[in-house]
Design a protein around this motif. Structure first.
Motif, mmCIF file in Angstrom:
data_model
loop_
_atom_site.group_PDB
_atom_site.id
_atom_site.type_symbol
_atom_site.label_atom_id
_atom_site.label_comp_id
_atom_site.label_asym_id
_atom_site.label_seq_id
_atom_site.Cartn_x
_atom_site.Cartn_y
_atom_site.Cartn_z
ATOM 1 N N PRO A 25 -14.707 9.562 -0.653
ATOM 2 C CA PRO A 25 -15.385 9.162 -1.901
ATOM 3 C C PRO A 25 -16.181 10.290 -2.545
ATOM 4 C CG PRO A 25 -16.479 8.216 0.005
ATOM 5 C CD PRO A 25 -15.222 8.855 0.505
ATOM 6 N N ASP A 26 -16.684 11.232 -1.750
ATOM 7 C CA ASP A 26 -17.429 12.338 -2.333
ATOM 8 C C ASP A 26 -16.521 13.215 -3.200
ATOM 9 O OD1 ASP A 26 -16.054 13.001 -0.018
ATOM 10 O OD2 ASP A 26 -17.471 14.553 0.589
ATOM 11 N N LEU A 27 -15.322 13.481 -2.728
ATOM 12 C CA LEU A 27 -14.370 14.258 -3.519
ATOM 13 C C LEU A 27 -13.875 13.469 -4.725
ATOM 14 C CD1 LEU A 27 -12.270 15.959 -0.716
ATOM 15 C CD2 LEU A 27 -13.930 17.022 -2.225
ATOM 16 N N ALA A 28 -13.719 12.160 -4.563
ATOM 17 C CA ALA A 28 -13.279 11.331 -5.678
ATOM 18 C C ALA A 28 -14.303 11.346 -6.804
ATOM 19 C CB ALA A 28 -13.025 9.908 -5.200
ATOM 20 N N MET B 63 -6.066 11.777 -9.699
ATOM 21 C CA MET B 63 -6.416 12.542 -8.502
ATOM 22 C C MET B 63 -7.672 11.958 -7.850
ATOM 23 S SD MET B 63 -5.549 14.812 -6.436
ATOM 24 C CE MET B 63 -4.523 16.103 -7.037
ATOM 25 N N ALA B 64 -8.616 11.507 -8.662
ATOM 26 C CA ALA B 64 -9.802 10.845 -8.106
ATOM 27 C C ALA B 64 -9.404 9.573 -7.367
ATOM 28 C CB ALA B 64 -10.793 10.532 -9.231
ATOM 29 N N LEU B 65 -8.451 8.843 -7.917
ATOM 30 C CA LEU B 65 -7.962 7.654 -7.238
ATOM 31 C C LEU B 65 -7.271 8.015 -5.923
ATOM 32 C CD1 LEU B 65 -7.571 4.596 -7.378
ATOM 33 C CD2 LEU B 65 -5.454 5.017 -8.621
ATOM 34 N N ALA B 66 -6.537 9.121 -5.926
ATOM 35 C CA ALA B 66 -5.873 9.565 -4.694
ATOM 36 C C ALA B 66 -6.906 9.948 -3.641
ATOM 37 C CB ALA B 66 -4.956 10.748 -4.989
ATOM 38 N N TRP B 67 -7.968 10.634 -4.032
ATOM 39 C CA TRP B 67 -9.022 10.991 -3.070
ATOM 40 C C TRP B 67 -9.697 9.737 -2.526
ATOM 41 C CZ3 TRP B 67 -8.569 15.190 -0.738
ATOM 42 C CH2 TRP B 67 -8.268 16.390 -1.378
ATOM 43 N N ALA B 68 -9.887 8.743 -3.379
ATOM 44 C CA ALA B 68 -10.483 7.486 -2.917
ATOM 45 C C ALA B 68 -9.561 6.801 -1.912
ATOM 46 C CB ALA B 68 -10.767 6.571 -4.096
ATOM 47 N N ARG B 69 -8.256 6.838 -2.150
ATOM 48 C CA ARG B 69 -7.292 6.248 -1.208
ATOM 49 C C ARG B 69 -7.296 6.989 0.125
ATOM 50 N NH1 ARG B 69 -5.318 2.034 -0.580
ATOM 51 N NH2 ARG B 69 -3.289 2.758 0.061
ATOM 52 N N LEU B 70 -7.632 8.282 0.090
ATOM 53 C CA LEU B 70 -7.679 9.076 1.317
ATOM 54 C C LEU B 70 -9.047 8.990 2.007
ATOM 55 C CD1 LEU B 70 -5.753 12.230 0.097
ATOM 56 C CD2 LEU B 70 -4.984 10.560 1.780
ATOM 57 N N GLU C 277 0.828 -1.206 0.000
ATOM 58 C CA GLU C 277 0.000 0.000 0.000
ATOM 59 C C GLU C 277 0.863 1.257 0.000
ATOM 60 O OE1 GLU C 277 -2.846 0.003 3.134
ATOM 61 O OE2 GLU C 277 -3.772 -1.866 2.459
ATOM 62 N N LEU C 278 1.944 1.246 0.763
ATOM 63 C CA LEU C 278 2.848 2.388 0.792
ATOM 64 C C LEU C 278 3.507 2.593 -0.567
ATOM 65 C CD1 LEU C 278 4.242 4.603 2.450
ATOM 66 C CD2 LEU C 278 6.007 2.930 2.994
ATOM 67 N N LEU C 279 3.917 1.516 -1.197
ATOM 68 C CA LEU C 279 4.516 1.611 -2.527
ATOM 69 C C LEU C 279 3.518 2.150 -3.539
ATOM 70 C CD1 LEU C 279 6.923 1.030 -4.385
ATOM 71 C CD2 LEU C 279 5.977 -1.267 -4.710
ATOM 72 N N PHE C 280 2.282 1.683 -3.473
ATOM 73 C CA PHE C 280 1.245 2.172 -4.381
ATOM 74 C C PHE C 280 1.000 3.665 -4.172
ATOM 75 C CE2 PHE C 280 -3.220 3.027 -5.415
ATOM 76 C CZ PHE C 280 -3.218 2.666 -6.749
ATOM 77 N N ASP C 281 0.900 4.094 -2.917
ATOM 78 C CA ASP C 281 0.686 5.510 -2.623
ATOM 79 C C ASP C 281 1.859 6.363 -3.097
ATOM 80 O OD1 ASP C 281 -1.754 4.927 -1.502
ATOM 81 O OD2 ASP C 281 -1.006 4.926 0.557
ATOM 82 N N LEU C 282 3.063 5.851 -2.929
ATOM 83 C CA LEU C 282 4.248 6.573 -3.387
ATOM 84 C C LEU C 282 4.254 6.708 -4.909
ATOM 85 C CD1 LEU C 282 6.964 7.863 -2.605
ATOM 86 C CD2 LEU C 282 7.984 5.611 -2.863
#
Length: 65
Positions: A54-57, A44-51, A6-11
């Motif tokens: 979901p509304d922002l994504a 960026m939508a994927l990043a918001w989903a990871r955070l 997960e850390l590698l994916f986020d990076l």
């Protein structure tokens, strides 16, 4: 092991967003910049989903498209 993946994916996601942002701003061809901006919006939508936002994504995916 899962936390490392997960850390590698986020990076990679963050580095991808930064790389796309640089290419969008520095690009000379307008069409290429527009296409890259659409890809940037999807990432960026994927990043918001990871955070866990979901509304922002969903808003980012709808507006970015």
């Amino acid at each position: 092991m899962s936390a490392g993946i997960e850390l590698l994916f986020d990076l990679l996601l963050g580095l991808g967003l930064l790389g796309l942002a640089v290419q969008i701003v520095a690009g000379r061809a307008l069409f290429r910049s527009v296409v890259l901006f659409i890809v940037f919006g999807l990432l960026m939508a994927l990043a918001w989903a990871r955070l866990a936002a979901p509304d922002l994504a969903l808003a980012e995916a709808a507006i970015g498209a």
